[in-house]
Design an enzyme around this catalytic site. Structure first.
Site, PDB file in Angstrom:
ATOM      1  N   ASP A   1      11.939   5.007 -38.120  1.00 58.80           N
ATOM      2  CA  ASP A   1      12.340   5.635 -36.880  1.00 58.80           C
ATOM      3  C   ASP A   1      12.664   7.084 -37.225  1.00 58.80           C
ATOM      4  O   ASP A   1      12.826   7.427 -38.394  1.00 58.80           O
ATOM      5  CB  ASP A   1      13.580   4.899 -36.364  1.00 58.80           C
ATOM      6  CG  ASP A   1      14.144   5.553 -35.138  1.00 58.80           C
ATOM      7  OD1 ASP A   1      13.352   5.936 -34.287  1.00 58.80           O
ATOM      8  OD2 ASP A   1      15.369   5.680 -35.055  1.00 58.80           O
ATOM      9  N   LYS A   2      12.737   7.939 -36.226  1.00 59.70           N
ATOM     10  CA  LYS A   2      13.051   9.325 -36.541  1.00 59.70           C
ATOM     11  C   LYS A   2      14.519   9.653 -36.293  1.00 59.70           C
ATOM     12  O   LYS A   2      15.279   9.935 -37.211  1.00 59.70           O
ATOM     13  CB  LYS A   2      12.164  10.264 -35.728  1.00 59.70           C
ATOM     14  CG  LYS A   2      12.337  11.716 -36.116  1.00 59.70           C
ATOM     15  CD  LYS A   2      11.712  12.629 -35.097  1.00 59.70           C
ATOM     16  CE  LYS A   2      12.510  12.722 -33.822  1.00 59.70           C
ATOM     17  NZ  LYS A   2      13.722  13.493 -33.904  1.00 59.70           N
TER      18      LYS A   2
END
Lengths: 1111, 339
Positions: free
Chosen positions: A426-427
């Site tokens: 995920d960022k």
């Protein structure tokens, strides 16, 4: 707390709301039909009619078992394992006369083994139960009746209840927004837990209910909501509300989802629509699957293989036994008279030899059960629990600031950590800290800002050279100046030429002034003045925007007040050094959207001049510059490229002066467009703005660092060196995702980007048409052609690394069954893959695609509730125990506090655990084959009568105690290479990915070794004869010594040869250490260079590119 | 509401918990490998020779008598001979002593192809009954030798006891009888714990069929040493059991006359009977295997050591040369800058 606040604005006046008015469209006609049957009577909890719809309550359970189901369910789980089931059967059979040994000795180990596993399961589930309990007992204010609200636990919430949620609280269920503290009943919602986006979402209630502002008003509030049944789609909602005898259409705009958070709004009233497991978040979460590691699966295969051997041995034995038994009685003539064959029971009756043989077959199955390592599973579990304790106690994975150590929540995946092939990350909150920092700017062609970005720091560290920033040498002697020392959040700008008002001495001070004024004016943030200290804080829709306003404030342009029509800020007068208050009249806000990629405001300054201030992405801004506004274009472009390469988000700032006529013309057009209700309203608005946002004069560019977490680039680089692929799956928009890709070196200049998107004109045209079937057909075709084109590029260029960037819409089509294979091939061929705008479900689907498509081990890492699906789908789910929410952590297998700990977790612990477990399993099979085979061979000497060679208890304890302890010790403590070297030589990790230590060859090697050792072992059996007569004889010891050494010699030979001619990577590192060359940097570098394969991502790759350029 | 936890969660540092304990990780360097091979060789070959010479010093006389002790007329049908109680079973064998037998000389009988380790046979006994006079009815595992025809419990019950070996030997040399010490041949623990001193044989061999020897009903089981020896069932189908000890030396080239009561029926299942006289050394009885095995393993180790030395001399290889890595032997195209 709302008392000191100024009156809130009607924000809808500033913004041109996209949603406008809800219309009844096709979807609403389905209400009442199948799939749209839900009827909610709001605020009628006492009325029996409401109770007739027995919707589920708001209790959420994430545990595997309940106290009732624990015993049967966990037993069932246990006996689903073939080996355990087999031992259950043998245990039952051992109570019959068939058993070659006593029943207790057979059943006891099984009880110990099963019991230990069940206790472990129970403890794990109990911990989950504790977390559930915490969530379910959170309090929320619920309307009790008579206009009085009382505090109630979440779990006691019922459908139809009216609740009051206050600022910064989570919504307890899916709510229908009725009204808020704002007059126009809007509220801000943070949906980080759902989609990972950090910007606030605006929700607005129906006008009809927006006037309710007091608790007491709810005394007589009645409404009936008819809507769709519970489903997993986060972005759709179809329903109607009957209120005061009128029908209103409901849209997602009114729905507040569980697990999102109320922000910037003092309170809201809402009616509960979906509760508990009906809520969209929970519907989105897939059932926590019980994960099994790859080694465990392979272990099963080996066990099947052993079963095969077992049956074969038993079969051979039975046939022989049958024949021999048959021969014992020839008519009346007995052969082995001492066995009394004439008076035998069925088991030994020569007259019924076939039946005896069949019974014997069962006996033999019992007897040779020692071939199957009963305690293997439980030993592995013990080992894994101990390994997780080591992981939990690793001081290098402890995050001081949050006081969080690593926490392995499930213990059965430790060795998978050593085999990860693809990381899906995920960022927001995972790679980044989720905070923006204003770090650099380029004004009038001059670059300012001496801050060092994470990426620059990481690169400088690699090259070992002093960092050169803006022509000045800066030695990197303070590597730890991270967030803790930062005085202002969101601001990390230092340049003595600008700060403290020194900017007035710069050559282009007028441009600088305009630049910062623009920052102070051109935004949609709302200031919040603390009346005691006079300090201003801002609430912005996105952290970027907040960073700009803060930067302006810190540099002397303090925005402090916004009214419906004005923007006010304090400014330092360069001449008088006085703080001057300036108020600009705000005429229009031309909003940001992803197509326009810019935002503007039109203001009238205090001198009465009309200004259009604009900021936007470089791709659109440079085209819009006036001929006379391009003075600094060359320099600015250069700086922007530098910034982008340093992983910063850039925006171009420009302005234009408008004449009164120009503005009048624009305003008419714009207002007309805004007020139109036709379908092409957006288009009209765009058209109007297009015309005015041109002939701009360039001021400069800003660079904001989407602050990466500490150590992320280094970590990614190490992981890339270790040969692990990293994919980024984010809910963020494409530009942001690409920026971060650059920031953490997943992307770099010179990488070919394959961008798959549906933003092309044809698709948009098709979408205008509105026919869903056509849209999906055209979109799919488009995605398909783009993927194929990408593949063509992939095969065409072998040298250039490719990066694949795909957005959520396209991803939806790319994941269709018929295309997904091709898509995967393309994605696997690319060096980096970034999926943006992806929904939680898509993240999970991509994870599944990778997992199933490549058959390799996948690891997902994320921090928000939107990552839950992905974490559960991946072979290993890692949760970042960050600031927000516990959802991800709760559904993860291992929780760590920072992304950078992944390096140690994988390269050190993963490697060790993998090595330990695989060696241990081999060891187990080895010892069991040794044992099982001796038992079998002994049978050959006992005419396969089923007489065990060893004593009952020795037999059963052999597996459980005598030999499992050394194996467990091996599994817990074995270290091939110390942690330091694991990190120094990341390629060591490939041993796990390529599964070298648990290949069939190695397994059979161990097994063969077992057979090799066996003939000597058998002599110990024969030795019993000896022992009978001469117990304390020295010969016993002589033979024991012999057996030990002789059994070890073959392995020693093998090892010596292997070490010399076929060394494994860890062996080499051991060499290096042994030779004492570790301190000789050149030598180490030589080996490491050899070991580092061409990495295509990470800054090592970037550096090499640079080297190429130089040479 | 979020009370800061005062107790820090910081893991405690210790070398153990951080897995930083010093570890001995031997690396098989050529020096090491060669040294350990030589060491094993140097240790094993002497031990082997010692064991071998000890075994060589053991004097063992083995005499198979089952065939010879059947009169000529019955040689085609030994069954009818052995099962006929009317025929005298005595037979005489002469053995010439090749080497001096030094006391104590152990007298064994050796049976071959006799499956004392058959599961049916092994299980057919009642340890309780052997130990405890009150448990004489505990015969459920003893079938078919549990009760006599008139339903009296047999003590000791079961097939093992029933098939008790009943050949006897009388040895004499130079016309003088050699006395065979028949006491102290059983395991002391058996006499103490497994066979009761107040348990007397009852109804033994009174069933329909007589298996082997009978027992004196006046002597408690704990003194019936032949029975005890017999009931320690052998692990392999060829086995020796101690018959007695001779406490006098027998000179070389002496002729021993053995008078055998050939009662035990091995003819039915094609088993062989042998009489064994053996002396012992520190290694026990005659056992060349240990010595040979030691010598051969030691030899192999020396051989390997030589091989490794030769390799080391003729094909030395850089330590830690990465070109031997499995994935470097099938190399992918390496980047020129990293070479």
């Amino acid at each position: 707390m709302g008392t000191g606040r100024k009156r809130r604005l009607h924000l809808s006046n500033i913004y041109s709301f996209k949603c406008g008015r809800n219309r009844f469209d096709d979807d609403h006609s389905q209400i009442g039909g199948p799939g749209f049957s839900r009827v909610v009577y709001c605020n009628e909890s006492g009325v029996s009619e409401a109770g007739s719809h027995s919707y589920s309550d708001n209790y959420v359970r994430s545990t595997k078992y309940t106290p009732m189901t624990f015993l049967p369910k966990s037993l069932f789980e246990q006996f689903r394992r073939v080996a355990n089931f087999y031992f259950l059967v043998t245990g039952i059979l051992s109570f019959t006369e068939l058993a070659p040994y006593s029943a207790v000795s057979a059943i006891l180990p099984l009880i110990v083994v099963i019991g230990a596993t069940m206790v472990k399961e129970g403890i794990e589930d109990w911990q989950r139960q504790k977390q559930d309990h915490e969530v379910n007992n959170r309090k929320v204010k619920v309307h009790r009746g008579g206009g009085v609200f009382e505090s109630r636990e979440w779990k006691n919430l019922r459908v139809g209840d009216v609740v009051k949620v206050e600022k910064d609280e989570f919504f307890p269920a899916d709510l229908l927004l009725l009204s808020s503290s704002y007059e126009d009943a809007v509220c801000y919602v943070e949906t980080m837990n759902l989609d990972g986006e950090t910007n606030l979402k605006l929700k607005q209630s129906l006008d009809a209910t927006s006037t309710i502002h007091n608790d007491s008003d709810f005394n007589n509030f009645r409404a009936t909501v008819k809507c769709e049944d519970p489903n997993a789609s986060l972005y759709t909602f179809v329903g109607t509300m009957e209120y005061q005898d009128q029908q209103y259409a409901l849209s997602p705009q009114q729905l507040l989802l569980r697990d999102s958070k109320l922000r910037n709004t003092d309170y809201i009233y809402g009616a509960v629509i979906f509760t508990g497991h009906d809520t969209k978040v929970i519907q989105n979460s897939t059932e926590a699957p019980s994960k099994r590691s790859g080694i465990e699966r392979r272990m099963d295969t080996i066990i099947y293989f052993l079963f095969f051997i077992l049956f074969l041995m038993a079969f051979l034995g039975s046939v022989y036994f049958g024949v021999v038994t048959k021969r014992d009685l020839d008519g009346d003539r007995q052969k082995r008279w001492y066995l009394g064959p004439d008076r035998a029971k069925i088991f030994f009756d020569p007259n019924r030899a076939p039946a005896a043989a069949i019974y014997h077959f069962l006996t033999a199955l019992l007897l040779y059960s020692y071939l199957i390592p009963i305690s293997l599973y439980v030993s592995i579990e013990i080992v894994k629990v101990l390994q997780t304790i080591f992981i939990n106690n690793d001081i290098h994975m402890y995050y001081e600031e949050a006081d969080k150590p690593a926490h392995a929540r499930t213990s059965n995946l430790t060795e998978e950590l050593g085999q990860v092939d693809t990381i899906l990350s995920d960022k927001t909150g995972t790679l980044t800290c989720n905070s923006m920092e204003f770090i650099k700017c380029s004004v009038a062609g001059t670059a300012y800002g001496r801050g060092v970005t994470e990426v620059e720091r990481a690169m400088a560290k690699r090259t070992g050279s002093p960092l050169i920033v803006n022509g000045r040498d800066q030695l990197l002697d303070e590597p730890n100046d991270d967030d803790s020392t930062l005085s202002v959040k969101g601001y990390n700008f230092e340049d003595e030429r600008i700060t403290n008002g020194y900017w007035i001495h710069e050559p282009h001070s007028d441009v600088i002034q305009k630049f910062f004024r623009l920052l102070a004016i051109c935004h949609t943030a709302i200031p919040d003045v603390d009346e005691e200290t006079g300090k201003v804080t801002y609430e912005a829709e996105s952290p970027d925007e907040a960073a700009f306003v803060i930067a302006a404030r810190e540099l002397g342009f303090e925005f402090y007040k916004r009214t419906q029509t004005t923007v006010s800020f304090m400014e330092l007068n360069p001449v008088t050094k006085q703080r001057v208050e300036r108020t600009y009249e705000l005429l229009n806000v031309l909003e940001f959207n992803s197509a326009r990629k810019r935002m503007s405001v039109i203001v009238r300054d205090d001198a009465g001049k009309l200004l259009l201030l604009c900021k936007g992405a470089d791709s659109v801004m440079f085209d819009r510059l006036a001929k006379n506004g391009r003075e600094f274009e060359e320099n600015t472009k250069e700086h922007v490229n530098e910034y982008a390469d340093a992983g910063l988000r850039t925006l171009i700032l420009a302005y234009r002066e408008l004449t009164e006529e120009e503005y009048k013309e624009f305003n008419e057009k714009f207002t007309e467009a805004k007020n139109s209700v036709s379908a092409d309203r957006d288009e009209l608005i765009d058209e109007a703005t297009e015309e005015v946002e041109k002939d701009l004069i360039l001021l400069g560019a800003t660079a904001v660092e989407d602050k990466l977490q500490k150590g992320v680039p280094e970590c990614i680089d190490k992981l890339a060196q270790a040969g692990i692929k990293i994919w980024v799956l984010t809910g963020d928009k494409m530009e942001t995702a690409i920026n971060i890709g650059f920031a953490c070196s997943l992307l770099r200049q010179g990488m070919k980007q394959i961008i798959i998107t549906l933003e092309s004109p044809e698709i948009i045209a098709a979408e205008k048409g509105g026919d869903k079937a056509v849209i999906s057909k055209v979109s799919k075709e488009s995605v398909k052609t783009q993927i194929l084109a990408g593949k063509a590029q992939l095969s065409a260029s072998t040298t250039d690394p490719l990066a694949l960037i795909i957005d959520g819409k396209s991803l939806a089509y790319a994941l269709h069954d018929d295309i997904k294979g091709t898509f995967l091939e393309l994605a696997v061929g690319c060096a980096s893959v970034i999926c943006c705008r992806s929904s939680p479900k898509q993240k999970a689907l991509v994870t599944r695609l990778v997992k199933e498509g490549t058959g390799k081990t996948t690891l997902a890492i994320g921090d928000g509730a939107n990552d839950v699906g992905m974490l559960q789908e991946a072979d290993i789910g890692i949760g970042i125990s960050g600031v927000e929410g516990m959802q991800a952590v709760m559904s993860s297998d291992i929780a760590i506090a920072q992304f950078r700990y992944l390096e140690r977790l994988l390269l050190v612990h993963g490697h060790w655990c993998y090595r330990r477990i695989s060696s241990m399993i081999c060891y187990f099979f080895y010892k069991n084959i040794v044992f099982g085979t001796t038992v079998f061979l002994y049978e050959a000497y006992a005419s396969f009568s089923g007489q065990p060679a060893y004593n009952d208890w020795y037999l059963s304890l052999y597996n459980v105690f005598f030999t499992s302890l050394p194996a467990i010790a091996l599994g817990v403590f074995d270290q091939d290479v110390s942690a330091r070297f694991c990190l120094k030589f990341p390629l060591l990790y490939q041993e796990g990915v390529q599964n070298t230590l648990f290949r069939w060859r190695r397994i059979f090697g161990w097994m063969l070794n077992a057979y090799g050792a066996m003939p000597t072992s058998i002599s110990t059996d024969a030795y019993k004869v000896f022992v009978e007569t001469l117990v304390p004889a020295p010969s016993y010891w002589v033979v024991t010594l012999y057996v030990v050494i002789a059994a070890l010699v073959p392995y020693f030979c093998y090892k010596a040869v292997q070490m010399r001619f076929f060394p494994a990577y860890h062996g080499m590192i051991q060499w290096i250490r042994y030779e004492g060359n570790t301190d000789d940097p050149e030598y180490v570098n030589m080996v490491r260079q050899r070991s580092i394969r061409t990495t295509t991502v990470g800054f090592t790759a970037r550096k090499r590119d640079n080297l190429w350029l130089i040479s | 509401m979020d009370q800061k936890n005062k107790n820090s969660n910081k893991p405690i540092y210790s070398r153990f918990s951080q897995q930083e304990l010093h570890a001995w990780k031997p690396i098989l360097t050529p020096g090491w490998v060669i040294a350990s091979y030589i060491a094993i060789g140097a240790l094993f070959i002497p031990i082997g020779f010692l064991a071998w010479s000890a075994s060589d010093r053991v004097v063992e006389i083995v005499d198979r008598y089952d065939e010879h002790c059947v009169p000529e007329d019955f040689s085609s049908n030994p069954q009818s001979f052995i099962q006929n109680p009317g025929i005298k079973k005595t037979c005489t064998r002469t053995i010439i002593v090749p080497k001096k037998l030094v006391a104590p000389i152990f007298v064994y009988y050796q049976l071959e192809n006799f499956y004392q380790n058959h599961r049916r046979f092994v299980k057919s006994r009642s340890d309780k009954q052997l130990r405890d006079p009150k448990a004489e009815n505990d015969t459920k595992h003893c079938l078919p030798e549990a009760y006599t025809a008139d339903n009296k419990p047999i003590v000791p019950c079961g097939l093992i006891a029933w098939s008790l070996f009943n050949d006897t030997y009388k040895l004499s040399t130079r016309g003088k009888e050699i006395s065979i010490e028949r006491k102290g041949i059983a395991w002391k623990s058996d006499a103490k714990a497994k066979f009761g001193s107040n348990v007397y044989p009852k109804n033994f061999q009174k069933g329909g069929l007589v298996g082997g020897a009978t027992l004196d009903e006046t002597i408690p089981l704990s003194k019936q040493e032949d029975l005890m020896v017999w009931m320690r069932t052998a692990a392999l189908p060829t086995f020796r059991k101690l018959y007695g000890k001779i406490n006098t030396d027998i000179e070389a080239h002496d002729t021993i006359k053995v008078e055998i009561e050939n009662n035990y029926n091995t003819y039915k299942f094609g088993g062989r009977k042998k009489l064994v006289l053996s002396t012992t050394t520190w290694i026990g009885g005659k056992n060349d295997f240990v010595g040979v095995a030691y010598i051969s393993v030691g030899g192999i180790c020396l051989f390997m050591a030589i091989n490794f030395i030769l390799l080391y001399v003729f094909r030395p290889r850089r330590l830690g040369d990465p070109s031997y890595l499995s994935w470097n032997r099938h190399p992918i195209t390496l980047n020129p800058s990293s070479l």
